[in-house]
Design an enzyme around this catalytic site. Structure first.
Site, PDB file in Angstrom:
ATOM      1  CB  THR A   3      -1.077   0.264   1.173  1.00  0.00           C
ATOM      2  OG1 THR A   3      -2.041  -1.437   0.974  1.00  0.00           O
ATOM      3  CG2 THR A   3      -1.554   0.996   0.989  1.00  0.00           C
ATOM      4  CE1 TYR A  19       1.376 -10.246   1.497  1.00  0.00           C
ATOM      5  CE2 TYR A  19       2.627  -7.846   0.634  1.00  0.00           C
ATOM      6  CZ  TYR A  19       1.352  -9.272   0.717  1.00  0.00           C
ATOM      7  OH  TYR A  19       0.299  -8.534   0.885  1.00  0.00           O
ATOM      8  CE  LYS A  23       0.624  -7.912   3.896  1.00  0.00           C
ATOM      9  NZ  LYS A  23       1.389  -6.740   4.134  1.00  0.00           N
TER      10      LYS A  23
END
EC number: 4.2.1.41
Length: 310
Positions: free
Chosen positions: A53, A140, A164
């Protein structure tokens, strides 16, 4: 779990701060610093500056280092900062080393952008960068590679601290968590929209982009779930969901641009997202203004409740 990080430190909201650009398309240091300070004051203690993001795929390596440096300078010593790492392996190694020098606690491997992936290649990539950085490491997962089997194998490395996890298959997630004998922290990587279900299945925390505009609400939602008050947690989630549902439109393509406009409603100017992130129409901006009004009101009320009595 790395001896330098306690597992409970990761059991919180992992904020992915928006990146502020000035009129010359450079990092706006003042705006970035002020925003990070506001997040810290609200209670955010785990940061992923420069990650998804934050426009990772549009940032130069030196910009990621700069974002890490700003985050460390503005926040307290107890803050955990994980620098996003990806792309070409030697560049990834150098970025990891530079980010640690700038104040990062550790690194987080971003999802692979490479074609023709395999677990074997992923593991060799991970270990090459980890050997260069030798620091606490998050992984991730957003696709088939890395597999759950590889993540469980990497868990035996003392530098591995957590995952994650953004493949929203709850039974698969729960089965993997149960198979972990090394004590990794499994973090919901799909934000507030999926956090309740991940937390029920074994996650202690979740990542957040919405927390850029409503940090008190995101933290309160997490606190409710951790305390076992799922009714309250779901009530707060319902307040935040309009943000997450809007960001998820058209294959999640509003993920960044929606928040970049929403933050202007708080008085901050972060500039537009970099291409190829989508721009917004005037009609879409009007929709966002409308949906943000009750959210910002609830955020302000909660912030006021938490502020010390003068």
């Amino acid at each position: 779990m790395s001896p330098s990080i306690e597992r409970q430190q990761l059991q919180t909201v992992h904020i992915v701060p928006l990146t502020a650009f000035d009129q010359h398309d450079r990092i706006n240091v003042d705006a970035q610093s002020a925003h990070t300070a506001n997040l810290y004051e609200a209670g955010m203690r785990v940061y992923l500056p420069g990650a998804g993001t934050s426009e990772f795929h549009s940032l130069l390596p030196e910009e990621i280092v700069q974002l890490v440096k700003i985050t460390r300078e503005v926040t307290g010593p107890e803050t955990l900062i994980f620098a996003p790492i990806g792309y070409q392996v030697n560049a990834a190694k150098q970025l990891a080393v530079d980010c640690l020098a700038a104040g990062a606690t550790g690194i987080m491997f971003m999802p692979f952008a490479h074609p023709y992936m395999s677990d074997r290649g992923a593991e060799e990539y991970y270990r090459a960068v980890m050997d260069a950085a030798n620091c606490p490491t998050l992984f991730y997962k957003k696709a088939a590679i890395p597999s759950d089997e590889l993540l469980l194998n990497m868990a035996s490395d003392e530098r591995a601290v957590g995952v994650k996890y953004s493949v929203n298959q709850m039974h698969q997630f729960r089965t993997t968590v149960n198979a972990d004998t090394e004590g990794l922290e499994w973090v919901c990587g799909s934000a507030e929209r999926f956090a309740p279900y991940y937390m029920l299945a074994g996650s202690g925390g979740f990542t957040s982009g919405a927390g850029n505009v409503c940090p008190h609400l995101s933290l309160a939602m997490h606190a409710a779930f951790i305390s076992g008050d799922y009714a309250e947690g779901m009530r707060i989630q319902q307040q935040i969901l309009p943000i997450e549902d809007y960001r998820a439109r058209c294959g999640d393509s509003f993920n960044i641009s929606m928040l970049k406009y929403a933050i202007t409603l708080t008085g901050a100017d972060f500039g537009p997202p970099r291409p190829p992130q989508r721009s917004l129409t005037s009609e879409q901006e009007a929709e966002i203004r409308q949906l943000m009004e009750p959210i910002l009101a609830a955020e302000a009320e909660l912030a006021q409740q938490k502020s010390p009595v003068s």
